[in-house]
Design a protein around this motif. Structure first.
Motif: not given
Length: 770
Positions: A87-94, A118-124
């Protein structure tokens, strides 16, 4: 997060109530009051776990509390109740996370699930372990089919002997010796310098030697922050009457005064033990000159003894029987002028002669050193110069004496012992081939600096990181971060989030592993792991807390799964059997190194562990000459600048009282009185005036380099500090962007982080120049 800056000199000692308050504060910060007590009681104990921070030795019998302030912080950080979930990673882009500080990233807590970028979403995003292993193996297989030498296998000092053994074997079967490790960044200089002069790559001092020492010389090592448990040995030695002389550019509190938190009488009476008898603030890079000055004075005293018919000062019997090259070093020392020695060391002839007189009278002397010697252009020469000084008095191979490099991370020395090395000659390749039936690569691999250069040049396609925060720890950060995403694959095996995880290859995985303090169950059985301390003693370590998440896997399991999926199963290597019972890995290590690890599984049960053989302790010299070798340094100062341009300052990168390596526990550098910030530059009062600056001015630092790359960092607050003229200090790893990759130690390739040539300029001027 905005933090209030405060600069307030600290007048207290190392240890004492300040240490207790700090430990309590950090326990509360990680939501552990009072649940962390069982772990602290068992930290560094025979039936407990090895500290996850420093590598200082574990005494037997142990103290009631065998942990220090920073060791406790490391434990709290690992057993924290905070979690970094999907949930933390989905809430914060790299991109967003790159704006966070090192402290705030790691303070999110333990990573709970394997993640894929995932480069498209910029998220883990979460993946299963099966998906992660298969995806990694597919990329590694693709690269191997083209060129197996384009993959780097990095290991941090956290990994156990068992994991490290498996990891180096996997890398070599894969097809290369690209095995850089933490040692490359700190004590590789030791590993190069000592074999040439005494025939072993490690120190010769054991804990028991401190019981018989008469004099301790310390160079470039901050005991109060980097290895506080050593203060027990130093306190006992000085209270027995030993003389301790410290050489360090900054006055570090641990080398000045100490109150033992485990001694109620000391605590209640506020009694302090003075640690250093003499404290000399040597110029950065000037240790060769300081040591040469002591040795030159020693020769003079010996001349006087000969002229007066009194006992010789030098140990001529030892020199004659056990050493080679004395005449050359004698010629070098006699040729030096005191004008040059004083200029380069920043110390006076009188100061150095006083030290020489004490040293000449001492029966047994231990020389301690840290990265203040190793991280210079001529770091190898500096370490060998210190050995020269010991050899003049026969202070190697005698109880109560010896050379004592203080290693950093808890198993960084042990990893090299079991084959984590880019140099083929440091691994028993013939035995590994015989044992496992493969053709070992013989080409020298990439060390840390060469791996970085390869990433920048585009000749490295993949990086597999077994722990650590590589991208934050290495020099030339801006160059590295710019080129890192060009790689095909990056894999990070980690416990907590750090900045290295925010720069990813085209395929990137973040694999959460068990920490050392957690119970490691394989097939229902609790496993132990082993590591080697700074004094070359092996210890066992057993986890005692339930894992932070069901999704965690042990480092041996992760290495085995990637290896099996990448290079395939082979009857000669029972990866699954090794993972099911770590004792079988130790059996394999014993087969590889029968002399080193004879009866490994039985001997490791012994309280206090067991020591590896060190021939130099017995005055057996495994060198080309068969003797201990005096070595003549290439110059009197170890830095990249020649000292002729007084607008160039020598930057010393520093760790705070509230960090270990790249891990920043907080913003309270108590010993230096710096709170709420790490963007400070410590400057001598006369240099502040000379450059037309004022206290609390905000300035930029610009590197003096000749490679055409402009390196500048802004936002440093100027603090007046007791530091030698011409030297400045700034925090590591923040200041790493100022260190060019090419500015490394000759021969060892250790980054020259303790005398970086820079200029200090008002920030508006630097900005205009840009």
């Amino acid at each position: 997060m905005v933090r209030k800056k405060k600069f307030k000199p600290y007048k207290g000692p190392a240890g004492g109530w300040g240490s207790i308050k700090s430990v309590t504060r950090h326990m509360a910060k990680q939501k552990l009051l009072p649940s962390a007590v069982p772990e602290l009681v068992q930290q560094n104990k025979p039936d407990g776990f090895m500290c996850v921070s420093c590598a200082w030795a574990k005494p037997e019998p142990s103290h009631p509390a065998e942990f220090c302030e920073n060791g406790a912080k490391a434990t709290f950080a690992e057993i924290t109740k905070k979690r970094t979930t999907p949930d933390f990673f989905s809430a914060h882009t790299i991109t967003d996370l790159r704006t966070w500080s090192d402290h705030d990233l790691e303070d999110q807590g333990r990573i709970t699930h394997p993640m894929r970028f995932n480069r498209e979403t910029d998220c883990y995003e979460p993946v299963t372990w099966g998906e992660a292993i298969a995806g990694i193996a597919a990329e590694l297989e693709d690269i191997r089919s083209r060129d197996p030498e384009r993959v780097v296998f990095y290991a941090s000092g956290r990994a156990s002997l068992e994991t490290s053994y498996m990891y180096q074997l996997f890398a070599r079967i894969y097809g290369n010796n690209n095995l850089p490790d933490s040692s490359n960044m700190c004590h590789e200089t030791t590993s190069v310098a000592l074999p040439e002069v005494i025939g072993v790559p490690v120190g010769t001092v054991r804990l028991e030697d401190f019981d018989d020492v008469d004099m301790i010389l310390s160079f470039g090592q901050n005991v109060g922050s980097n290895s506080p448990r050593m203060l027990h040995q130093l306190k006992d030695a000085t209270e027995r009457g030993a003389t301790i002389v410290t050489f360090n550019p900054l006055r570090e509190r641990g080398w000045e005064r100490f109150v033992d938190p485990q001694n109620p009488a000391h605590m209640l009476s506020s009694g302090e033990t003075r640690i250093s008898t003499l404290y000399h603030q040597v110029r950065a890079g000037g240790d060769i000159a300081a040591i040469a000055g002591i040795a030159k004075a020693l020769l003079s005293f010996d001349d006087d003894a000969c002229a007066n018919g009194t006992a010789r000062v030098l140990d001529t019997a030892f020199i004659g029987e056990h050493t080679s090259g004395f005449s050359k070093i004698e010629e070098f020392l006699r040729a030096q002028t005191w004008v040059d020695l004083e200029r380069e060391s920043g110390l006076t002839r009188k100061d150095l002669e006083v030290v020489a007189k004490i040293y000449g009278r001492a029966r047994n002397t231990i020389a301690i050193y840290g990265m203040g010697l190793t991280q210079h252009k001529l770091g190898v020469d500096t370490v060998q110069m210190l050995v020269n000084l010991l050899l003049l008095k026969g202070n190697i191979g005698r109880r109560g004496s010896g050379i004592c490099p203080v290693r950093g991370h808890s198993n960084v020395q042990g990893q090299r012992t079991v084959g984590i090395a880019e140099k083929p000659e440091l691994a028993p390749l013939d035995q590994l081939e015989k044992q496992y039936g493969f053709e070992a690569p013989r080409k020298e691999g990439l060390n840390t600096i060469k791996a970085c250069q390869g990433i920048v040049a585009g000749s490295v396609d993949a990086f597999v990181g077994l722990g650590g925060n590589f991208l934050r720890a290495v020099p030339d950060r801006d160059q590295m971060e710019a080129h890192w995403p060009n790689m095909q694959l990056t894999v990070q095996i980690a416990t907590k989030l750090n900045r290295s995880h925010l720069f990813n290859g085209r395929a990137a995985y973040l694999l959460p592993c068990l920490g050392r303090i957690e119970i490691d169950r394989q097939q229902g059985d609790e496993q132990i792991v082993t590591m080697e301390d700074s004094t070359a003693v092996f210890h066992k370590s057993k986890g005692m807390r339930e894992p932070a998440s069901p999704g965690l896997r042990s480092e041996p399991w992760i290495v085995a799964q990637i290896a099996k999926a990448t290079i395939g199963s082979d009857a000669s290597i029972d990866w699954d059997g090794w993972v099911n019972d770590y004792a079988t890995i130790r059996d394999a290590m014993e087969t590889t190194w029968p002399e080193m690890f004879a009866d490994f599984n039985e001997r490791i049960k012994k309280p206090g562990g067991f020591a590896r053989p060190i021939p130099a302790r017995e005055r057996i010299w495994k060198t080309e000459t068969g003797k201990a070798n005096f070595k003549t340094p290439r110059a009197l100062q170890a830095s990249f600048d020649d000292g002729e341009d007084d607008t160039i300052l020598r930057l010393i990168t520093l760790r705070s009282n509230d960090q270990f390596n790249t891990t920043v526990y907080g913003y309270r550098d108590r010993f230096r009185g710096i709170y709420g910030t790490r963007m400070v530059v410590l400057v001598n009062k006369s240099d502040i005036k000379r450059f037309g600056l004022k206290e609390n001015d905000v300035v930029s630092l610009v590197t003096v380099a000749d490679d055409g790359i402009h390196r500048r960092m802004d936002g440093f607050t100027v603090l007046s500090y007791d530091i030698p003229q011409g030297c400045i200090g700034a925090y590591y790893p923040e200041a790493n962007a100022l260190i060019p990759l090419y500015q490394h130690a000759q021969d060892s390739f250790t980054p020259a982080a303790k005398s970086v040539p820079v200029r200090i300029v008002p920030q508006d001027i630097a900005a205009a120049a840009q």
